[in-house]
Design a protein around this motif. Sequence first.
Motif, mmCIF file in Angstrom:
data_model
loop_
_atom_site.group_PDB
_atom_site.id
_atom_site.type_symbol
_atom_site.label_atom_id
_atom_site.label_comp_id
_atom_site.label_asym_id
_atom_site.label_seq_id
_atom_site.Cartn_x
_atom_site.Cartn_y
_atom_site.Cartn_z
ATOM 1 N N PHE A 141 37.324 38.417 44.611
ATOM 2 C CA PHE A 141 36.826 39.318 44.279
ATOM 3 C C PHE A 141 35.413 39.199 44.029
ATOM 4 O O PHE A 141 35.472 38.136 43.101
ATOM 5 C CB PHE A 141 37.427 40.189 42.996
ATOM 6 C CG PHE A 141 39.076 40.940 43.308
ATOM 7 C CD1 PHE A 141 39.758 40.018 42.937
ATOM 8 C CD2 PHE A 141 39.660 41.747 44.294
ATOM 9 C CE1 PHE A 141 41.437 39.890 42.920
ATOM 10 C CE2 PHE A 141 40.592 42.883 43.803
ATOM 11 C CZ PHE A 141 41.340 40.971 43.926
ATOM 12 N N VAL A 142 34.439 40.072 44.576
ATOM 13 C CA VAL A 142 32.678 39.802 43.990
ATOM 14 C C VAL A 142 33.014 40.968 44.453
ATOM 15 O O VAL A 142 32.439 41.603 44.702
ATOM 16 C CB VAL A 142 32.333 38.543 45.765
ATOM 17 C CG1 VAL A 142 30.485 38.462 45.044
ATOM 18 C CG2 VAL A 142 32.975 37.128 45.455
ATOM 19 N N GLU A 143 31.823 41.417 42.976
ATOM 20 C CA GLU A 143 31.430 41.931 42.769
ATOM 21 C C GLU A 143 29.756 42.122 42.511
ATOM 22 O O GLU A 143 29.651 41.342 42.260
ATOM 23 C CB GLU A 143 31.452 43.410 41.380
ATOM 24 C CG GLU A 143 31.257 44.082 41.025
ATOM 25 C CD GLU A 143 32.004 44.621 39.665
ATOM 26 O OE1 GLU A 143 31.543 46.264 38.967
ATOM 27 O OE2 GLU A 143 32.322 43.981 39.086
ATOM 28 N N ASP A 144 29.638 42.983 43.201
ATOM 29 C CA ASP A 144 28.118 43.413 43.397
ATOM 30 C C ASP A 144 27.225 44.364 42.323
ATOM 31 O O ASP A 144 27.310 46.104 43.198
ATOM 32 C CB ASP A 144 27.683 43.535 45.296
ATOM 33 C CG ASP A 144 25.838 43.363 45.459
ATOM 34 O OD1 ASP A 144 25.032 43.402 44.518
ATOM 35 O OD2 ASP A 144 25.421 43.290 46.627
ATOM 36 N N MET A 145 27.199 44.131 41.711
ATOM 37 C CA MET A 145 26.195 45.179 40.829
ATOM 38 C C MET A 145 25.270 46.550 41.286
ATOM 39 O O MET A 145 25.226 47.465 40.854
ATOM 40 C CB MET A 145 26.358 45.192 39.609
ATOM 41 C CG MET A 145 27.441 44.501 38.782
ATOM 42 S SD MET A 145 28.792 44.890 38.076
ATOM 43 C CE MET A 145 27.894 45.650 36.743
ATOM 44 N N GLY A 192 27.166 48.583 44.556
ATOM 45 C CA GLY A 192 28.013 49.161 43.448
ATOM 46 C C GLY A 192 29.148 48.933 44.169
ATOM 47 O O GLY A 192 30.114 49.860 44.448
ATOM 48 N N ALA A 193 29.477 47.799 44.739
ATOM 49 C CA ALA A 193 30.166 47.158 45.839
ATOM 50 C C ALA A 193 31.368 45.962 45.635
ATOM 51 O O ALA A 193 30.941 45.199 45.024
ATOM 52 C CB ALA A 193 30.023 46.890 47.355
ATOM 53 N N VAL A 194 32.693 45.937 46.184
ATOM 54 C CA VAL A 194 33.749 45.322 45.394
ATOM 55 C C VAL A 194 34.075 44.400 46.792
ATOM 56 O O VAL A 194 34.468 45.295 47.551
ATOM 57 C CB VAL A 194 34.753 45.572 45.035
ATOM 58 C CG1 VAL A 194 35.773 44.357 44.197
ATOM 59 C CG2 VAL A 194 33.587 46.629 43.472
ATOM 60 N N THR A 198 36.339 41.560 48.380
ATOM 61 C CA THR A 198 37.971 40.891 48.381
ATOM 62 C C THR A 198 38.166 39.939 49.839
ATOM 63 O O THR A 198 37.444 39.752 50.658
ATOM 64 C CB THR A 198 38.890 41.722 48.408
ATOM 65 O OG1 THR A 198 39.127 42.772 49.793
ATOM 66 C CG2 THR A 198 38.749 42.622 47.145
#
Length: 118
Positions: free
Chosen positions: A8-12, A15-17, A19
């Motif tokens: 999982f990579v969260e792009d703060m 606002g997206a995750v 996978t």
Amino acid sequence: MVGSKTFFVEDMAAGAVITGSIPVSSTDDLGAEFGVTNDVFAAPTPTPTPEPTPTPVATPAPVQSVGQFVGSTESDKYHYPTCRHAKKISGANEIWFTSAADAQSHGYTACKVCDPPS
């Protein structure tokens, strides 16, 4: 290939995750052919929490219990130290007298309960 490992990579900012899945050739090799090693999937090492420093407790000043009679700075009566009213005097408000004359010279009068000399 043994299986795959999900990531999982969260792009703060966006606002997206994101996978994805990486193929794994063995349980010890999590996709080395893609430049991914086991430490990528390892749980983060917890940061040790420092022990709180105990707050020092102030030691109260010793109560001056010198004298034959005790009075309170909040009243005008003097007592025997064993008097029920004397036992209610806060240590911070105690004033001690060496004699009845000493108490009277400071404006104190004898308690009517314990009846010290007047």
